[in-house]
Design a protein around this motif. Structure first.
Motif, PDB file in Angstrom:
ATOM      1  N   ILE A 126       0.846  -1.195   0.000  1.00  0.00           N
ATOM      2  CA  ILE A 126       0.000   0.000   0.000  1.00  0.00           C
ATOM      3  C   ILE A 126       0.884   1.249   0.000  1.00  0.00           C
ATOM      4  CG2 ILE A 126      -1.745   1.298   1.277  1.00  0.00           C
ATOM      5  CD1 ILE A 126      -2.752  -1.329   2.379  1.00  0.00           C
ATOM      6  N   LEU A 127       1.921   1.224   0.803  1.00  0.00           N
ATOM      7  CA  LEU A 127       2.834   2.359   0.873  1.00  0.00           C
ATOM      8  C   LEU A 127       3.523   2.584  -0.479  1.00  0.00           C
ATOM      9  CD1 LEU A 127       3.795   4.365   2.933  1.00  0.00           C
ATOM     10  CD2 LEU A 127       5.529   2.752   3.680  1.00  0.00           C
ATOM     11  N   THR A 128       3.937   1.502  -1.099  1.00  0.00           N
ATOM     12  CA  THR A 128       4.610   1.616  -2.398  1.00  0.00           C
ATOM     13  C   THR A 128       3.663   2.188  -3.445  1.00  0.00           C
ATOM     14  OG1 THR A 128       5.827  -0.372  -1.795  1.00  0.00           O
ATOM     15  CG2 THR A 128       6.030   0.397  -4.057  1.00  0.00           C
ATOM     16  N   LEU A 129       2.412   1.745  -3.406  1.00  0.00           N
ATOM     17  CA  LEU A 129       1.445   2.270  -4.366  1.00  0.00           C
ATOM     18  C   LEU A 129       1.300   3.774  -4.182  1.00  0.00           C
ATOM     19  CD1 LEU A 129      -1.368  -0.417  -4.420  1.00  0.00           C
ATOM     20  CD2 LEU A 129      -0.010   0.381  -6.356  1.00  0.00           C
ATOM     21  N   SER A 167       3.534   1.162 -12.515  1.00  0.00           N
ATOM     22  CA  SER A 167       2.789  -0.085 -12.695  1.00  0.00           C
ATOM     23  C   SER A 167       2.209  -0.526 -11.368  1.00  0.00           C
ATOM     24  CB  SER A 167       3.739  -1.153 -13.225  1.00  0.00           C
ATOM     25  OG  SER A 167       3.358  -2.422 -12.768  1.00  0.00           O
ATOM     26  N   ILE A 168       0.929  -0.826 -11.364  1.00  0.00           N
ATOM     27  CA  ILE A 168       0.285  -1.243 -10.116  1.00  0.00           C
ATOM     28  C   ILE A 168       0.842  -2.582  -9.666  1.00  0.00           C
ATOM     29  CG2 ILE A 168      -1.872  -1.917  -9.048  1.00  0.00           C
ATOM     30  CD1 ILE A 168      -3.294  -0.008 -10.858  1.00  0.00           C
ATOM     31  N   SER A 169       0.827  -3.526 -10.563  1.00  0.00           N
ATOM     32  CA  SER A 169       1.332  -4.849 -10.183  1.00  0.00           C
ATOM     33  C   SER A 169       2.808  -4.768  -9.825  1.00  0.00           C
ATOM     34  CB  SER A 169       1.106  -5.848 -11.316  1.00  0.00           C
ATOM     35  OG  SER A 169       1.313  -5.226 -12.558  1.00  0.00           O
ATOM     36  N   GLY A 170       3.486  -3.810 -10.471  1.00  0.00           N
ATOM     37  CA  GLY A 170       4.897  -3.635 -10.149  1.00  0.00           C
ATOM     38  C   GLY A 170       5.088  -3.302  -8.686  1.00  0.00           C
ATOM     39  N   VAL A 226      -6.015  -0.751  -4.830  1.00  0.00           N
ATOM     40  CA  VAL A 226      -5.695  -1.159  -6.194  1.00  0.00           C
ATOM     41  C   VAL A 226      -6.854  -0.837  -7.137  1.00  0.00           C
ATOM     42  CG1 VAL A 226      -5.307  -3.142  -7.688  1.00  0.00           C
ATOM     43  CG2 VAL A 226      -4.024  -2.921  -5.592  1.00  0.00           C
ATOM     44  N   MET A 227      -8.057  -1.131  -6.670  1.00  0.00           N
ATOM     45  CA  MET A 227      -9.224  -0.861  -7.520  1.00  0.00           C
ATOM     46  C   MET A 227      -9.366   0.621  -7.797  1.00  0.00           C
ATOM     47  SD  MET A 227     -12.358  -3.437  -6.738  1.00  0.00           S
ATOM     48  CE  MET A 227     -12.328  -3.366  -4.957  1.00  0.00           C
ATOM     49  N   VAL A 228      -9.176   1.434  -6.762  1.00  0.00           N
ATOM     50  CA  VAL A 228      -9.275   2.884  -6.938  1.00  0.00           C
ATOM     51  C   VAL A 228      -8.240   3.355  -7.951  1.00  0.00           C
ATOM     52  CG1 VAL A 228      -8.856   5.068  -5.794  1.00  0.00           C
ATOM     53  CG2 VAL A 228     -10.267   3.349  -4.681  1.00  0.00           C
ATOM     54  N   PHE A 229      -7.020   2.856  -7.813  1.00  0.00           N
ATOM     55  CA  PHE A 229      -5.960   3.226  -8.744  1.00  0.00           C
ATOM     56  C   PHE A 229      -6.338   2.859 -10.168  1.00  0.00           C
ATOM     57  CE2 PHE A 229      -1.624   4.338  -7.193  1.00  0.00           C
ATOM     58  CZ  PHE A 229      -2.029   4.771  -5.956  1.00  0.00           C
ATOM     59  N   TYR A 230      -6.824   1.635 -10.284  1.00  0.00           N
ATOM     60  CA  TYR A 230      -7.157   1.130 -11.612  1.00  0.00           C
ATOM     61  C   TYR A 230      -8.174   2.024 -12.276  1.00  0.00           C
ATOM     62  CZ  TYR A 230      -7.469  -2.531 -15.105  1.00  0.00           C
ATOM     63  OH  TYR A 230      -7.411  -3.226 -16.262  1.00  0.00           O
ATOM     64  N   GLN A 231      -9.194   2.393 -11.521  1.00  0.00           N
ATOM     65  CA  GLN A 231     -10.226   3.271 -12.064  1.00  0.00           C
ATOM     66  C   GLN A 231      -9.629   4.615 -12.447  1.00  0.00           C
ATOM     67  OE1 GLN A 231     -12.327   1.397 -12.956  1.00  0.00           O
ATOM     68  NE2 GLN A 231     -14.201   1.845 -11.836  1.00  0.00           N
ATOM     69  N   LEU A 232      -8.782   5.136 -11.565  1.00  0.00           N
ATOM     70  CA  LEU A 232      -8.156   6.428 -11.829  1.00  0.00           C
ATOM     71  C   LEU A 232      -7.405   6.410 -13.150  1.00  0.00           C
ATOM     72  CD1 LEU A 232      -6.467   7.872  -8.626  1.00  0.00           C
ATOM     73  CD2 LEU A 232      -8.282   8.860  -9.993  1.00  0.00           C
ATOM     74  N   ILE A 233      -6.606   5.358 -13.315  1.00  0.00           N
ATOM     75  CA  ILE A 233      -5.765   5.290 -14.506  1.00  0.00           C
ATOM     76  C   ILE A 233      -6.606   5.274 -15.764  1.00  0.00           C
ATOM     77  CG2 ILE A 233      -3.920   4.036 -15.658  1.00  0.00           C
ATOM     78  CD1 ILE A 233      -3.314   5.106 -12.845  1.00  0.00           C
ATOM     79  N   ALA A 269      -7.902  -6.605   2.222  1.00  0.00           N
ATOM     80  CA  ALA A 269      -9.095  -5.873   1.790  1.00  0.00           C
ATOM     81  C   ALA A 269      -8.747  -4.433   1.453  1.00  0.00           C
ATOM     82  CB  ALA A 269     -10.154  -5.926   2.882  1.00  0.00           C
ATOM     83  N   VAL A 270      -7.989  -3.785   2.345  1.00  0.00           N
ATOM     84  CA  VAL A 270      -7.621  -2.400   2.091  1.00  0.00           C
ATOM     85  C   VAL A 270      -6.781  -2.302   0.827  1.00  0.00           C
ATOM     86  CG1 VAL A 270      -6.373  -0.413   2.987  1.00  0.00           C
ATOM     87  CG2 VAL A 270      -7.719  -1.821   4.532  1.00  0.00           C
ATOM     88  N   LEU A 271      -5.852  -3.228   0.691  1.00  0.00           N
ATOM     89  CA  LEU A 271      -4.983  -3.234  -0.489  1.00  0.00           C
ATOM     90  C   LEU A 271      -5.811  -3.377  -1.762  1.00  0.00           C
ATOM     91  CD1 LEU A 271      -2.161  -3.278  -1.714  1.00  0.00           C
ATOM     92  CD2 LEU A 271      -2.077  -5.733  -1.313  1.00  0.00           C
ATOM     93  N   ALA A 272      -6.756  -4.311  -1.739  1.00  0.00           N
ATOM     94  CA  ALA A 272      -7.598  -4.527  -2.917  1.00  0.00           C
ATOM     95  C   ALA A 272      -8.354  -3.248  -3.253  1.00  0.00           C
ATOM     96  CB  ALA A 272      -8.560  -5.672  -2.653  1.00  0.00           C
ATOM     97  N   LEU A 273      -8.839  -2.594  -2.205  1.00  0.00           N
ATOM     98  CA  LEU A 273      -9.587  -1.344  -2.408  1.00  0.00           C
ATOM     99  C   LEU A 273      -8.701  -0.294  -3.083  1.00  0.00           C
ATOM    100  CD1 LEU A 273     -12.479  -0.737  -1.501  1.00  0.00           C
ATOM    101  CD2 LEU A 273     -11.509   0.620   0.364  1.00  0.00           C
TER     102      LEU A 273
END
Lengths: 285, 381, 332
Positions: free
Chosen positions: C37-40, C252-255, C167-174, C161-165
């Motif tokens: 989460i911190l890295t993201l 990269s998110i997965s990165g 990631v999803m927010v990021f994905y939508q943003l991108i 759960a928080v991480l998934a959230l």
């Protein structure tokens, strides 16, 4: 007391300045932010320690050996590890230097251990009383050496071929190579010189702060800040920046607070940057 | 994907190897643990604790091992964990140690800043803990499992102040300390004692950050107030740096310091002359037990033991006595120690049954002479 | 299609992890989640907007200490302290974001380093607030009504759960207009401004959001380890997170996820090397950058879609924002 604090601050600041100048030199010639610059200083002091304290080599020989060895390390670092990625994605280059910082500091830890070592003063522990001020011989030596180096660097830069090559490469790499300058080699020597400067700082610092493997990072941060306030890319700026930090450390610590010394120094630095974002001596390439 | 898989395989392989290795250590021993600062800039301190303990372990095993109440004899084993001088690492280290069922009791940590916040781990597990930390509140906070193997900082400060103010008649006192648990505790005790017994208020009080290498500003503040005596409380590195900065600025007063030992003198060198300090023990003490211990240590390690080494040496012997009388059981050992009125070690006389756990009150004041050798100037029991 | 399957597989493995792993690796995975989460959060600023931050440990600290103090001293519930900490950290992000407008490149780096260091010094010296170097202990685990999340597995699911959230927010943003705006700013600020993008607002907002996410990571960290002290929030952590981001692959998110995993678990795998392990780690970082500058994600073809690290991307070095170096080594 004030003049005393300023004097000690200036001498310590000269050491930061030396490291910062080397840092700026690498940036100017190779466009690399060298995170491992502090480690070169650390390496210099350890070489001096090994030669003089561990093996008994006399001081007048140990010190040049230490500086030379550090310069060599700088040269080989550039040739082996930096050159392959020079010119590519700058972030990758930074990561390499960050990796080097970790590598060097832990390498030193493994070789010499984690505890600090004592290094004898060059000229004895005496202090000199002049005009009511007490100056340690070490501090005086530092200031004198700094002035000498500054003069030498100036001569090098303006009068020698190598200095001119460095400046040419710093200004414009492609044109420099068109003029027949071996850019790669110049950059490598520039690295060696920068590392050597850091080595000098390390060696001069050894009696003052004890020889230890973990001083690289704090030194890097201080010299980085010195270079930035000076106007990133400017040599006199780095010099002034370093001395400024050294003096401010003491003045703020004494007059305001020792606990919050670093915080206050940073805040003042930030204020300077906000007021003058290009630094005190903006360097336009 | 492939990297991740490779990684998980590697992890799994290492875990398998680890299990196999530990399970082959089937040799029956009785175990005690040691947590200390084994890596990091102050690792020399930790090293002294480890070698002190190990010397005792080797002595016991050479003499045949630990005799249990049921007649069996077992060898003694020592498990060492590293706290790196950091509380969060120390917490994990102690947790690991205590989770190991074989560990009957453990020693350390040395740093008060690690011992105090982690006391609850030993308490919850019901494991006896013998520490060398000197902060007073460790034994004054209601924890039942903790024992202190040396005099605490309150005793040290009292001895130091009684000596310097009472005997040497120092009038103006300054206090400086490293901003860690140890330092702050010393500062609090010193101020309180100076005020209560002698009605003296320190002329200057300065603190410095742990890890700071440029103490000029702190020194300048002290020099400006110019006390006769400076009481410094912290680690050896800062103390050595401080005394150098003080002398560079021309201060002539007496420097008193809590860890005046060989690590300090190796850094401060000729500046150590004249430095005084309280200690629990010093190798130059003139009694037969000390001499014997120092000889044994020196012939094995080529240098003199530090005041820490003796604490851990005695602690191992004390644990072994408890195990041989009460059996290899955590609770039995703790009960035994709580009931033990007096026991003699090298450092001095221990009273484990003391409320709170302060077992020892042995204190010496040493002063470094011209040859940088510690000379005992007063002793307190 | 292929991507969906891999995503499903990975999710299944992640969910099943508590049954597959013994306790100690399980604990590691919780930390990996927090650091992911911190890295993201760092990636948002560096990878997507092109700014630099070497002081993210400061935001991490604010989040952690805020939540710890509220729960320990005032008995506030974890679920309330989480948003409060996020908001407070976001405010700090705002404070750092404004100077970020005027400065860029190494000047910004200095500011962020200063921020991280200032936060650290404050946490050491403001004893009345933070208990100084002794730290805060006995931080409670969060509880669901009266059920306390005591075990590692339960906490792991919370972090997951928080991480998934996030990631999803990021994905939508991108994917959305915001993401395109970010990319535009990264590529060419002047051009972006010409297109009507409020560059300043983009920069400040991304700092604020990044800080908030880092603060959330801090909260999760505090309630897991249950003991906080200033030493866990030094510049080393800022650098460590930076390394995680780069090794994984920036932008990269997965990165970020892979980077966090690799950098956190590697020391454990190397533990048998004892005092040599950090040395080897440094060598590996250097080697990685020499041979695989795109990060770990550039290894596998499966992660191609979102991982473009544009070779001309870097504003980091410019003296003024938006400048890149040409082959002369000059700024255009």
């Amino acid at each position: 007391m004030l003049s005393q604090l300023i004097l000690f601050g200036v001498s310590m600041g000269c050491l930061y300045a030396l490291i910062a100048i080397g840092f700026v030199m690498i940036w100017n010639t190779a466009a690399v932010v060298n995170f491992a610059q502090g480690e070169f200083a650390m390496f210099g002091m350890f070489l001096a320690y090994t030669a003089h304290v561990m093996w008994g080599v006399p001081l007048w020989l140990s010190l040049p050996l230490a500086v030379g060895g550090t310069a060599g390390l700088g040269y080989f670092t550039e040739r082996g590890l930096i050159r392959p990625i020079l010119g590519s994605d700058p972030l990758s280059v930074i990561m390499v230097t960050i990796g080097l910082q970790i590598l060097f500091s832990n390498g030193a830890r493994v070789i010499w251990g984690t505890q600090p070592f004592h290094f004898p003063n060059f000229l004895g522990s005496n202090v000199w009383r002049i005009a009511g001020l007490l100056l340690s011989y070490q501090s005086i030596a530092i200031i004198i050496i700094m002035i000498t180096i500054a003069v030498l660097l100036h001569i090098l830069s303006q009068k020698t071929r190598f200095g001119k090559k460095l400046r040419a490469v710093a200004q414009d790499r492609e044109i420099a190579s068109l003029m027949g300058i071996k850019v790669d080699q110049t950059i490598a020597y520039g690295f060696a010189l920068s590392a050597g400067l850091a080595g000098v700082a390390g060696v001069l610092m050894a009696p003052i702060i004890f020889v230890s493997a973990d001083i690289g990072l704090p030194l890097l941060v201080k010299s980085f800040i010195a270079a930035v306030i000076g106007g990133f890319g400017s040599y006199p700026g780095a010099l002034i920046g370093g001395i400024l930090i050294g003096v401010m450390d003491n003045l703020i610590g004494f007059y305001i607070s020792t606990d919050y010394r670093d915080v206050m120094t940073f805040l003042i630095l930030i204020l300077i940057l906000l007021a003058r974002p290009e630094g005190l001596f903006p360097h336009h390439r | 994907m492939t990297f991740k898989k490779l990684h998980i395989c590697l992890l799994a392989a290492i875990m398998v190897v680890g299990v196999v290795v530990t399970s082959t250590q089937a040799e029956e021993k009785v175990w005690v643990g040691l947590v200390g600062i084994m890596t990091g800039p102050n690792a020399q301190n930790g090293e002294f604790t480890r070698t002190g303990a190990q010397l005792a372990v080797d002595e016991i095993n050479t003499a045949g091992g630990v005799k249990l109440p049921n007649g069996e004899t077992r060898n003694l084993g020592l498990i060492v964990v590293d706290d790196q001088g950091k509380p969060d690492i120390g917490l994990n280290a102690i947790r690991k140690l205590v989770a190991d069922e074989r560990v009957l009791g453990f020693m350390g940590p040395d740093y008060s800043g690690i011992t105090f916040p982690t006391l609850f781990v030993g308490e919850e597990a019901g494991v006896s803990q013998i520490t060398s930390s000197i902060a007073k509140k460790i034994t004054h906070s209601g924890f039942k499992h903790i024992f202190r193997g040396r005099s605490n900082d309150e005793m040290w400060i009292k001895a130091l102040i009684d000596y310097s103010v009472g005997k040497l008649s120092k009038k103006s006192i300054g206090i400086s300390f490293t901003n860690i648990e140890l330092g702050r505790s010393g500062r609090d005790v010193a101020k309180a004692y100076l005020k209560d017994k002698y009605g003296i208020k320190p002329v200057v009080e300065v603190s410095h950050t742990y890890g700071d290498r440029d103490l000029t500003a702190s020194a300048a503040k002290i020099v400006k107030a110019n006390p006769d005596l400076l009481i410094d409380w912290g680690t050896q590195i800062e103390a050595a740096l401080l005394i150098r900065a003080l002398r560079n600025l021309g201060w002539q007063g007496t420097f008193a310091y809590n860890a005046a030992d060989d690590i300090f003198t190796s850094l401060a060198k000729e500046l150590s002359v004249g430095v005084i300090g309280p200690q629990n023990w010093v190798w130059s003490k003139d009694d037969s037990k000390t001499k014997k211990f120092v000889n044994a240590y020196e012939s094995k390690h080529g240098k003199k033991p530090s005041p820490h080494s003796v604490i851990y040496y005695d602690a191992v012997h004390l644990f072994v006595q408890a195990i041989s009388q009460a059996g290899p059981n955590r609770k039995a050992i703790m009960d035994y120690l709580h009931a033990l009125e007096e026991w003699d070690g090298v450092e001095g006389s221990y009273r484990p049954s003391t409320e709170g756990g302060d077992m020892s009150t042995a204190t010496v004041i040493i002063k470094y002479n011209e040859e940088i050798l510690p000379v005992v100037v007063t002793e307190f029991e | 299609m292929y991507k969906r399957i891999t995503l499903l597989l990975i999710s299944a493995v992640l969910i099943a992890l508590p049954w597959l792993l013994p306790p100690y690796p399980m604990q590691l995975m919780v930390f990996v989640g927090v650091f992911a989460i911190l890295t993201l959060s760092l990636n948002l600023i560096v990878g997507y907007v092109g700014m630099i931050s070497l002081g993210h440990a400061g935001f991490f600290l604010v989040g952690a200490y805020t939540s710890a103090l509220l729960t320990v001293d005032f008995g506030v519930s974890f679920w309330l302290t989480l948003p409060v900490a996020a908001i407070l950290t976001a405010i700090f992000g705002l404070c750092v974001g404004f100077p970020a407008l005027k400065l860029s490149g190494h000047f910004l780096a200095v500011i962020t380093i200063a921020f991280g260091l200032i936060m650290h010094v404050l946490s050491v010296n403001l004893e009345w607030l933070t208990n100084g170097i002794s730290g805060i202990s006995n931080i409670p685990r969060p509880s669901f009504f009266s059920y306390v999340l005591r075990t590692d597995a339960e906490y792991y699911y919370l972090v997951l759960a928080v991480l998934a959230l996030v990631v999803m927010v990021f994905y939508q943003l991108i994917e959305s207009g915001v993401g395109r705006a970010l990319k535009a700013v990264r590529e060419d600020e002047t051009g972006a401004a010409c297109m009507g993008i409020n560059v300043n607002r983009v920069k400040v907002v991304s700092f604020v959001v990044s800080a908030a996410i880092a603060g959330i990571a801090g909260v999760l960290y505090a309630h897991y380890v249950r003991y906080l002290n200033p030493d866990s929030f030094t510049i080393d952590i800022s650098i460590r997170v930076f390394i995680m981001m780069i090794i994984g692959g920036i932008g990269s998110i997965s990165g970020s996820l892979i980077g966090a995993f690799a950098v956190y678990t590697l020391p454990e795998a190397l533990r048998f090397l004892n005092e040599y392990y950090y040395l080897v780690f440094g060598a590996l970082v250097v080697a990685m950058m020499l041979f695989l500058p795109g990060g770990l994600v550039s290894v596998s073809a499966a992660f191609q879609g979102k991982t473009i690290v544009h070779p001309r991307v870097l504003l980091w070095f410019s003296l003024k924002g938006g400048r890149k170096e040409d082959r002369h080594g000059r700024n255009t």
